[in-house]
Structures are given as structure tokens and as C-alpha cells.
Enzyme design. Structure first.
Site, PDB file in Angstrom:
ATOM      1  N   CYS A 122       0.797  -1.242   0.000  1.00 54.50           N
ATOM      2  CA  CYS A 122       0.000   0.000   0.000  1.00 54.50           C
ATOM      3  C   CYS A 122       0.823   1.282   0.000  1.00 54.50           C
ATOM      4  O   CYS A 122       0.396   2.292  -0.547  1.00 54.50           O
ATOM      5  CB  CYS A 122      -1.015   0.006   1.140  1.00 54.50           C
ATOM      6  N   CYS A 130      -3.449  -2.635  -0.918  1.00 56.49           N
ATOM      7  CA  CYS A 130      -2.384  -3.519  -0.419  1.00 56.49           C
ATOM      8  C   CYS A 130      -2.023  -4.635  -1.404  1.00 56.49           C
ATOM      9  O   CYS A 130      -1.229  -5.521  -1.077  1.00 56.49           O
ATOM     10  CB  CYS A 130      -2.784  -4.099   0.927  1.00 56.49           C
ATOM     11  N   LYS A 195      -5.952  -8.822  11.422  1.00 57.86           N
ATOM     12  CA  LYS A 195      -5.859  -7.371  11.240  1.00 57.86           C
ATOM     13  C   LYS A 195      -7.217  -6.868  10.783  1.00 57.86           C
ATOM     14  O   LYS A 195      -7.743  -7.305   9.763  1.00 57.86           O
ATOM     15  CB  LYS A 195      -4.789  -7.061  10.202  1.00 57.86           C
ATOM     16  N   ARG A 205      -1.694   6.364   7.892  1.00 61.14           N
ATOM     17  CA  ARG A 205      -1.840   6.584   6.444  1.00 61.14           C
ATOM     18  C   ARG A 205      -1.336   7.966   6.050  1.00 61.14           C
ATOM     19  O   ARG A 205      -0.879   8.161   4.934  1.00 61.14           O
ATOM     20  CB  ARG A 205      -3.277   6.322   6.011  1.00 61.14           C
ATOM     21  N   ARG A 217     -10.544  -0.825   2.716  1.00 61.03           N
ATOM     22  CA  ARG A 217      -9.842  -2.107   2.776  1.00 61.03           C
ATOM     23  C   ARG A 217     -10.739  -3.242   3.290  1.00 61.03           C
ATOM     24  O   ARG A 217     -10.264  -4.265   3.733  1.00 61.03           O
ATOM     25  CB  ARG A 217      -8.623  -1.984   3.688  1.00 61.03           C
ATOM     26  N   LYS A 248      -4.242  -6.905  15.591  1.00 59.69           N
ATOM     27  CA  LYS A 248      -4.085  -5.480  15.306  1.00 59.69           C
ATOM     28  C   LYS A 248      -5.414  -4.883  14.870  1.00 59.69           C
ATOM     29  O   LYS A 248      -6.083  -5.498  14.050  1.00 59.69           O
ATOM     30  CB  LYS A 248      -3.060  -5.331  14.183  1.00 59.69           C
ATOM     31  N   SER A 274      -1.344   3.564  15.245  1.00 62.73           N
ATOM     32  CA  SER A 274      -1.166   5.018  15.184  1.00 62.73           C
ATOM     33  C   SER A 274      -2.299   5.809  15.838  1.00 62.73           C
ATOM     34  O   SER A 274      -2.055   6.773  16.563  1.00 62.73           O
ATOM     35  CB  SER A 274      -1.011   5.441  13.727  1.00 62.73           C
ATOM     36  N   TYR A 313       4.351   2.917  19.224  1.00 63.99           N
ATOM     37  CA  TYR A 313       5.020   4.210  19.036  1.00 63.99           C
ATOM     38  C   TYR A 313       5.386   4.852  20.370  1.00 63.99           C
ATOM     39  O   TYR A 313       6.108   5.844  20.406  1.00 63.99           O
ATOM     40  CB  TYR A 313       4.114   5.152  18.231  1.00 63.99           C
TER      41      TYR A 313
HETATM   42  C1  PBG Z   1      -0.029  -1.523   5.802  1.00 67.06           C
HETATM   43  C2  PBG Z   1      -0.115  -1.233   7.229  1.00 67.06           C
HETATM   44  C3  PBG Z   1      -0.991  -0.368   7.913  1.00 67.06           C
HETATM   45  C4  PBG Z   1      -0.579  -0.357   9.245  1.00 67.06           C
HETATM   46  C5  PBG Z   1       0.487  -1.226   9.345  1.00 67.06           C
HETATM   47  N1  PBG Z   1       0.743  -1.776   8.106  1.00 67.06           N
HETATM   48  C6  PBG Z   1      -2.071   0.506   7.415  1.00 67.06           C
HETATM   49  C7  PBG Z   1      -3.286  -0.038   6.831  1.00 67.06           C
HETATM   50  O1  PBG Z   1      -3.539  -1.234   6.797  1.00 67.06           O
HETATM   51  O2  PBG Z   1      -4.023   0.807   6.336  1.00 67.06           O
HETATM   52  C8  PBG Z   1      -1.196   0.475  10.341  1.00 67.06           C
HETATM   53  C9  PBG Z   1      -0.297   0.790  11.473  1.00 67.06           C
HETATM   54  C10 PBG Z   1      -0.754   1.902  12.340  1.00 67.06           C
HETATM   55  O3  PBG Z   1      -1.868   2.447  12.224  1.00 67.06           O
HETATM   56  O4  PBG Z   1       0.046   2.273  13.207  1.00 67.06           O
HETATM   57  N2  PBG Z   1      -0.953  -2.392   5.275  1.00 67.06           N
END
Ligand code: PBG
Length: 325
Positions: A122, A130, A195, A205, A217, A248, A274, A313
Site C-alpha cells: 500500500c 495492499c 488485522k 496513512r 480495505r 491489530k 497510530s 510508538y
Molecule cells: C499496511 C499497514 C498499515 C498499518 C500497518 N501496516 C495501514 C493499513 O492497513 O491501512 C497500520 C499501522 C498503524 O496504524 O500504526 N498495510
């Protein structure tokens, strides 16, 4: 009389009988690596987080070594994006360069840091999805060889572990086969097994410049309402040969973490994403929350729920507060 307060009387008693502890050696700090030179760019929606060009990574590596964290998880922002995410699997791409830089930097100082490479398309695709698109949807099977190529490139660059985050069916098996075929049978795979299609990824993002241009997604990431399905995802990754499983996001999914812990004997990671970080930072900036205590409580909750490894983080801040205490 039963007096549960007896063991709470002093700090020493409380510490002695604490059931859970946060170990900085079980934390992983995510790092965003951006193409170019002499860059250290703040991410506005993630105060304290920066995007580094490869030549500036030494700064954050020093901080991670001082913090005593287990390692880092790398995300790349390439020079160019295209429909098939070529930047993800180029041997001279931003992540392979970062891996080589960090490995060399640590070796020169007699230090070690686990370097985990996130594997996804992505950040590298012009459309921000992705995998590769066909008729507006992500084409699962055509995307697998691209993930496999990326994983092999990261292993060649010296990554200690690769972590596919795209939620493509069969991606762990495809990567395992590619690593074995490329002479890396000992490189472990951490699946982003369960996830969820979460709004908590918003700030990431911005940081990774990876929001989908169209759509969302939800045809590949999990529906947030499902825990039993999460167990199927974990079982699938385990069957495909994953060495570590992950749930996650973390905070709103601790029931899934607990259920996963009870199901699997594999090491279990959680990703404190994040948006979870941004919420705490925003409230702390306004003086509405005591950041240190809240972060301590949050990290403790992950381990109490059964996580073995926490990707967060907050890792550098937390370690610094621990050193001060
Ligand atoms: C990529 C990915 C993402 C995150 C980790 N790997 C973003 C998504 O799936 O949109 C998110 C990590 C975060 O929010 O800290 N696919």
C-alpha cells in the site's frame, strides 16, 4: 477476615506481588523511512514520530539502543509509486537500504537490534491498496508473488524477520516458500494474522502516505465485529507456517488478544496502532490525561491480556520514563 488490601499496603508489596510487568525488551518501535537525503520530517497527527531518510536513521537507532527495545519495524515511503508497487520489491528500494544501514550501524557499535520488515504494497502503489487491482478490487493471488519478492529482498538485505500486513489469503505460505527457495529458511515470518479494517490506522496513512485513493480495505481486512473469524485467521497463519502471530489494532481488540492467547502456543504480538497513540498524545497535550500513567496502563494491559511482544510508538517515551524513575 479476608483483607485484600493487605498486599496493597506499600509500594514494595505491590511491586512484589504484581502479576504483570512491562519489559522494554519486549517492545518494538515502528520507524518510517522516506526516500531522499537529510530528511527528518515530523508526522503532524503523531506528535514525537518522524519520517527519516536512510542517512538520518542513526539518530533513531541510537534512541532505540538507549531504550533497550527489542527492535524496530520498518515502513518505507518510496520515491515513486506505481500500479504494481515496484518500490516494495526492488533490492535498492528504501526498506532494503534502511535494513543494510541499520545492521551496519549497529554492528559498528557492537550492538544488536531486531530489524523486522513490514511487507505490504500500500505504501508503494499509486492507488494505495495492499495488492494489485483488477476491476476495482484487490486481486489476491496475483498479489502473492509480489509480496514474496518483497520478503526475499528484505531477507537478502539482512532483515531478521518479515511481517506481511496485507491480509491476502495465503500470503504467509507464499512468503515462507519464497524465503526457503531464496536460501533463507531461518528467517521467521510474523503474520499480521487478525488485522481489522480499523479507523485507528488514520494517522499511519498520513505518515506512510498510503490511504487508498478509492474505496476502503474492507474486502481484505477483517470486519471489526468478528472474533471467531479472527481465530480462523490465526489458525490459517499458523497452518501456513507463521512463526509469530499478531492481533491489530490492540486496544479495542483485547478480547481477541485474550482469545488468541488461549488458542495458540505461538508467540503473540499486538500492534498498538497510530490512532491509539494519537488519542493519548492529543489528550496529554491538552492536559486532560497524565500521559506517563496512561501509557503505563495501556502497555500493561497488552501483557496482561497475553501478548508476548508489543509494537508501539510509545516505546521510546516509555523507556525514557522508566530510566528516570
Ligand atoms: C499496511 C499497514 C498499515 C498499518 C500497518 N501496516 C495501514 C493499513 O492497513 O491501512 C497500520 C499501522 C498503524 O496504524 O500504526 N498495510
Amino acid at each position: 477476615m479476608q483483607r485484600l488490601r493487605r498486599l496493597r499496603k506499600s509500594a514494595l508489596l505491590r511491586r512484589t506481588f504484581a502479576e504483570t510487568r512491562v519489559d522494554c525488551g519486549k517492545l518494538v518501535y515502528p520507524v518510517f523511512v522516506v526516500w531522499g537525503e537529510n530528511k527528518k520530517e515530523a508526522v503532524p497527527s503523531m506528535p514525537g514520530v518522524f519520517r527519516y531518510s536512510v542517512d538520518r536513521l542513526g539518530e533513531v537507532v541510537d534512541e532505540m539502543l538507549a531504550a533497550g527495545v527489542a527492535g524496530t519495524m520498518l515502513f518505507g515511503i518510496p520515491e515513486h509509486k506505481d500500479a504494481v508497487g515496484s518500490g516494495a520489491y526492488a533490492d535498492d528500494g528504501v526498506v532494503p537500504q534502511a535494513i543494510r544501514y541499520i545492521k551496519k550501524y549497529c554492528a559498528a557499535r557492537g550492538k544488536e537490534l531486531l530489524v523486522i520488515a513490514d511487507v505490504c504494497l500500500c505504501e508503494y502503489t499509486s492507488h494505495g491498496h495492499c495488492g494489485v487491482l483488477e476491476r476495482g478490487d484487490v486481486e489476491n493471488d496475483a498479489s502473492l508473488p509480489l509480496h514474496a519478492k518483497a520478503a526475499a529482498a528484505y531477507a537478502r538485505a539482512g532483515a531478521d524477520m518479515v511481517a506481511p500486513s496485507s491480509m491476502m489469503d495465503g500470503v504467509v505460505a507464499a512468503i515462507r516458500a519464497a524465503l526457503d527457495g531464496a536460501g533463507f529458511p531461518h528467517t521467521p515470518v510474523m503474520g499480521y494474522s487478525a488485522k481489522f479494517a480499523s479507523a485507528f490506522y488514520g494517522p499511519f496513512r498520513d505518515a506512510a502516505d498510503s490511504a487508498p485513493q478509492e474505496g476502503d480495505r474492507k474486502s481484505y481486512q477483517m470486519d471489526v465485529r468478528n472474533c471467531r473469524e479472527a481465530m480462523r485467521e490465526l489458525a490459517a497463519d499458523e497452518a501456513e507456517g507463521a512463526d509469530v502471530l499478531m492481533v491489530k489494532p490492540a486496544l479495542a481488540f483485547l478480547d481477541v488478544v485474550r482469545a488468541a492467547r488461549e488458542r495458540t502456543d505461538l508467540p503473540l504480538a499486538v500492534y498498538n496502532v497510530s490512532g491509539e497513540y494519537a488519542m493519548v498524545k492529543a489528550a496529554a497535550e491538552r492536559g486532560w490525561l497524565d500521559e506517563r500513567r496512561v501509557v503505563g496502563e495501556i502497555l500493561t494491559a497488552f501483557f496482561r491480556a497475553g501478548a508476548d511482544l508489543v509494537i508501539t510508538y510509545h516505546a521510546l517515551d516509555y523507556a525514557a520514563w522508566e530510566r528516570e524513575a
